[in-house]
Motif scaffolding. Sequence first.
Motif, PDB file in Angstrom:
ATOM      1  N   GLY A 136     -23.140  -1.832   8.342  1.00 61.03           N
ATOM      2  CA  GLY A 136     -24.289  -1.430   9.071  1.00 61.03           C
ATOM      3  C   GLY A 136     -25.329  -2.391   8.857  1.00 61.03           C
ATOM      4  N   GLY A 137     -26.681  -2.186   9.394  1.00 65.74           N
ATOM      5  CA  GLY A 137     -27.708  -3.160   9.074  1.00 65.74           C
ATOM      6  C   GLY A 137     -27.785  -4.029   9.935  1.00 65.74           C
ATOM      7  N   ASP A 138     -28.697  -4.976   9.612  1.00 66.88           N
ATOM      8  CA  ASP A 138     -28.745  -6.372  10.444  1.00 66.88           C
ATOM      9  C   ASP A 138     -27.716  -7.387  10.287  1.00 66.88           C
ATOM     10  OD1 ASP A 138     -29.714  -8.021  12.277  1.00 66.88           O
ATOM     11  OD2 ASP A 138     -31.692  -8.385  11.189  1.00 66.88           O
ATOM     12  N   ARG A 139     -26.678  -7.406  10.721  1.00 65.55           N
ATOM     13  CA  ARG A 139     -25.673  -8.259  10.379  1.00 65.55           C
ATOM     14  C   ARG A 139     -25.682  -9.698  11.250  1.00 65.55           C
ATOM     15  NH1 ARG A 139     -22.914  -7.802   5.532  1.00 65.55           N
ATOM     16  NH2 ARG A 139     -23.352  -5.906   4.873  1.00 65.55           N
ATOM     17  N   HIS A 198     -23.047  -5.066  20.320  1.00 60.89           N
ATOM     18  CA  HIS A 198     -23.264  -5.069  18.747  1.00 60.89           C
ATOM     19  C   HIS A 198     -24.494  -6.108  18.587  1.00 60.89           C
ATOM     20  CE1 HIS A 198     -20.566  -2.208  17.408  1.00 60.89           C
ATOM     21  NE2 HIS A 198     -19.637  -2.617  17.979  1.00 60.89           N
ATOM     22  N   GLY A 199     -25.145  -6.637  19.765  1.00 64.95           N
ATOM     23  CA  GLY A 199     -26.011  -7.679  19.741  1.00 64.95           C
ATOM     24  C   GLY A 199     -25.710  -8.994  19.329  1.00 64.95           C
ATOM     25  N   VAL A 200     -24.146  -9.087  19.612  1.00 68.46           N
ATOM     26  CA  VAL A 200     -23.650 -10.366  18.863  1.00 68.46           C
ATOM     27  C   VAL A 200     -24.120 -11.717  19.513  1.00 68.46           C
ATOM     28  CG1 VAL A 200     -21.375 -11.585  18.766  1.00 68.46           C
ATOM     29  CG2 VAL A 200     -21.289  -9.237  18.605  1.00 68.46           C
ATOM     30  N   ILE A 201     -24.429 -12.625  18.494  1.00 71.78           N
ATOM     31  CA  ILE A 201     -24.982 -13.779  18.919  1.00 71.78           C
ATOM     32  C   ILE A 201     -23.834 -14.889  19.410  1.00 71.78           C
ATOM     33  CG2 ILE A 201     -26.182 -15.859  18.078  1.00 71.78           C
ATOM     34  CD1 ILE A 201     -27.474 -14.019  15.801  1.00 71.78           C
TER      35      ILE A 201
END
Length: 554
Positions: free
Chosen positions: A379-382, A403-406
């Motif tokens: 978890g967390g800001d990965r 999952h906010g994937v870049i």
Amino acid sequence: MIDRIRRGLFGLCAALVALAAAPALADALVDNVDGVTLDADGKVMRFTGILIGVDGRVVRLLKDGDKRPDRLDWRADLRGRTVMPGFVDAHGHVLELGFRAMELDLSDTRSLDEAKARIAAYAAANPERKWILGGGWNQEKWGLGRFPTAADLDAVVGDRPVWLARADGHASWANSAAMAAAGVTAKSVSPPGGRIEMEGPRPAGVFVDAAQDLVQKAVPKPLPKERDVAFRKAQDMLLSFGITATADMGTSVDDWLALRRAGDAGALRMRVMSYGAGIEDTVRIGATGPTPWLYAGRLRLVGVKLYADGALGSRGAWLKGAYADAAGQQGAGFMADDVIRNLMSRAAMDGYQVAVHAIGDRANAQVLDAIAELAPTYGGDRRWRIEHAQIVDPADIAKFGAHGVIASMQPVHQTSDRTMAEARLGPERLTGAYAWATMLKVGGRLAFGTDYPVESPDPFAGWAAAFTRTDADGQPYGGWQAQERLTREQAWWAYTQGAAYAGFAEAQFGRLAPGQYADFIVLRGDPLLASPGDLRGMKVEETWLAGTKVWQRR
């Protein structure tokens, strides 16, 4: 005695009041600029001066009418020229760019015959070189309809090995002498994740993806001093394009040492966010996790670079269906599902950010599914990253938002690969190709770069392509898959704040604001008002890092 105390207290209070009322002092002022930046929400901000502190960070942006400090260490008058934040390239290969400048460059050749003439001339001009090395060739640009062969090379250089990388770096071209030096014969077998192009029973001369290692193992390795020269050349090129920070994707231990030598010598004039070349090199560099920022915020090991597949141009991208122009071929995945999950998990356990190269729709699906499985555990800001994300099944695009994937993408790939992508995929699979706008709509994050030296490091060309979906000639009219165009500001954000965010550096650089490093470039003309053609033609006049001029056009 009491009167003296009262007078002292009065004087002290008066001094404190005067100090509170005085404008903030700064060590430097860059003034008389037509300044433009984006705020944290992506809105355009204008300014006419920058106050810079002793640490090289912005103290305050000034507008017309704002009082300038009276006491300064120095002041620079930029005579009304445009000032904007330096670009941040989210995906490049620093040392490779430098070596390309030192070796044979075929990137601008338009035919096989032109390439052969260039190779022959280079070999004649460099008789002392035991191997002829270089790259940049692209059989699609040549209109060849096939890969080049060893026989093509033998016709111009037969006395010594020749080894030339394709433009995308996912295939290389050898002559017979190079294959002999590496021990490649008709009995050689394509390794997992690679392909030897064959001509009858014998290797034809082109080696795709992992098969390149069959020849690469015999190529002499650069000396440390040669790596230092390559870095200096690359740094000058990047600064000349206004790139003040870059991600270095696939940093080897030798590359890292070259960067450290530059830092130790005070010669590191830009910022590098490093991603190690696989788990082994990453751990050898960082040991227990990412490094701190070194050399006053100029170098940091952030994470690890992994590969899920190859490239579209060499038909190494892993597709869900067969290539439209090569029946039976689907490319290849480099790793089984459990292997890539284990590697991603190994990196995440030590806090390394994970960036995975994935171009084909099958490869993107594999990485997205791996992220979905691993994200709850780590978890967390990965900030999971997928590099390129060129061809994505529309059914999978929403997973970028989950999952906010870049999506670390390169707009210039869309313009240079357009016709090839149409041939490779067919019209039915283009909906999810280079889908920038859709990535934002589903909640994914965009980070733009150029993938230099695969493409030119020029960010202005990519910026223009991102909001037009056309090439330098304005083709195709109206834009290719025009529904994926961005606004001019969205594209700019992806080339600055988006790319900084992708490297956990948004608090350090990516815009001009109090607390950020004063990294900026100087231009003539406003890029927000320029036509796409004029934007592509813009030239950087000066590049500044932490309030210090580090490059100037002569």
